[in-house]
Design an enzyme around this catalytic site. Structure first.
Site, PDB file in Angstrom:
ATOM      1  N   ASP A 326      50.097  14.397  21.969  1.00  0.00           N
ATOM      2  CA  ASP A 326      49.304  14.911  21.130  1.00  0.00           C
ATOM      3  C   ASP A 326      48.441  16.283  21.741  1.00  0.00           C
ATOM      4  O   ASP A 326      48.096  15.820  23.132  1.00  0.00           O
ATOM      5  CB  ASP A 326      48.192  14.084  20.385  1.00  0.00           C
ATOM      6  N   ARG A 328      46.163  18.144  19.880  1.00  0.00           N
ATOM      7  CA  ARG A 328      44.948  18.649  19.334  1.00  0.00           C
ATOM      8  C   ARG A 328      43.500  18.825  19.571  1.00  0.00           C
ATOM      9  O   ARG A 328      42.667  19.415  18.885  1.00  0.00           O
ATOM     10  CB  ARG A 328      44.765  17.740  17.890  1.00  0.00           C
TER      11      ARG A 328
END
Ligand SMILES: [Zn+2]
Length: 415
Positions: A326, A328
């Protein structure tokens, strides 16, 4: 064609450095804070690194290159001011609370009017408008009486009245560095290197602390009275959603994105119709900010691996392709909530532990967390939801054990 002017690679400190207006990030008085100027019409006025419009600045370059757009075009901002009033909130004066957007970005044409008269080209980085939206799932919710046509929030025909806000990223580099736990000098150097040397001012101009990164922005959809969002007496529902083009737009069944997004809209409508309001945050962070190419490569890797697409190998396949699970950086996400003046979320429509932790660690209270209803999860998306529940997602019904993880299988690639 006249002979092009030579390109001057800017360096610090140069003579123009004394001319630009200073930015005092976190100052609540916008005139003392100063405007962010990333426009290219007068280089000596620039007090930010990069330029406006995020990733679309590259298309602007194409339009200037082939003569479609005049490089010195000045926007006519007549009648473009916000259609709804947002803030100012005390958070706008906190240099640590908001570091990834300009809190005054929607108001520049009003609060900096005197600068325009002096020839400064100050561009809005936030736009606020109003719209009606109509979704088949909300039509279904109306048919099943989960949502009522009230003539105000939901009009006849199922038209939902919304305020929508587009936000371009504006990064205060010392604050971004602090938020992700690195030295500012390291952040600047790696941003420069990892964009292929795109913005030399990152390393040449330490005096410029604001960066307009060439990335996607955020869209906010507000349902109900905008003034209710920051009113602690009113109930508030929030869905924090990261872009998933495959599901959100095209209805792909490998994940829960659109069903959960629409469930969030339904909860927002219900909360607004009960006298509160609802907020959908939509971040352009496709495929966990790994991008859609990486995402589709991972789908293939998941479905072709020995034993097929399984919940127990869900995150491993992403890590094999992308190197991480990830990117983000949810710790930047609550900035929008603080910009809206939110101090408490009564219903957070998200099961993500990363989003929840980012929100509460930023000082916003969360009361209830609303999982996606079981009957909204597409069959092929069980792999994702079971894997996420096992990895820390909010699971009021218990964490899936190793047996369930191993047994949860998705469809084969060719089926
Ligand atoms: Zn998705």
């Amino acid at each position: 064609m006249s002979k092009p002017k030579p390109i001057v690679l800017r360096s610090q400190p140069d003579k123009s450095a004394t001319k630009h207006l200073p930015i005092d990030w976190g100052e609540i008085d916008p005139l003392k804070r100063g405007p962010v100027i990333g426009s290219l019409s007068k280089l000596s006025h620039r007090n930010a690194i990069g330029t406006h419009s995020g990733s679309y600045s590259v298309y602007r370059a194409l339009a200037v290159a082939n003569g479609t757009l005049q490089a010195d075009h000045l926007p006519d901002l007549t009648n473009t001011s916000p259609a709804e009033h947002i803030g100012p909130h005390p958070s706008w004066g906190d240099a640590n609370l908001i570091v990834s957007l300009d809190p005054f970005g929607a108001l520049v044409s009003e609060i900096y009017s005197s600068f325009y008269q002096q020839g400064y080209d100050i561009r809005p980085t936030i736009a606020v408008t109003k719209a009606h939206i109509n979704l088949p799932e909300i039509q279904d919710a109306i048919a099943h009486k989960r949502v009522l046509i009230d003539g105000k929030i939901v009009k006849s025909g199922g038209n939902l009245v919304v305020t929508k806000i587009a936000i371009d990223p504006v990064w205060y580099l010392p604050g971004i560095a602090n938020r992700i736990g690195v030295e500012e000098s390291v952040l600047r150097r790696v941003l420069f290197q990892q964009t292929g040397g795109m913005f030399s001012d990152l390393v040449r101009r330490p005096d410029l602390q604001v960066f307009l990164p060439p990335i996607g922005g955020t869209t906010v959809y507000i349902i109900g009275d905008v003034a209710h969002i920051s009113d602690p007496e009113k109930q508030l529902a929030v869905r924090v959603h990261d872009e998933c083009n495959g599901s959100d737009v095209f209805g792909s069944d490998i994940c829960t994105c659109r069903p959960y997004l629409v469930h969030g809209i339904e909860i927002c409508i219900q909360t607004a119709q009960a006298g509160g309001s609802g907020v959908i945050l939509y971040f352009r962070k496709e495929g966990r900010a790994l991008g859609e190419v990486t995402k589709f490569l991972v789908y293939n890797a998941r479905k072709r691996q020995p034993g097929g697409d399984r919940a127990d190998a869900y995150f491993t396949r992403t890590e094999c392709v992308a190197g991480v699970q990830d990117m983000r950086f949810q710790e930047l996400m609550p900035d929008v909530l603080h910009w809206l003046g939110i101090s408490r979320i009564d219903r957070l429509v998200s099961m993500s532990d990363q989003k929840y932790n980012a929100i509460i660690n930023s000082g916003i209270q969360v009361c209830d967390r609303i999982p996606i209803p079981e009957d909204r999860i597409p069959a092929d998306a069980q792999v994702e939801i079971i894997a996420k529940k096992a990895a820390g997602y909010y699971t009021p019904d218990g964490v899936p054990d190793a047996t369930i993880l191993g047994e949860t299988q998705g469809r084969d690639l060719g089926d």
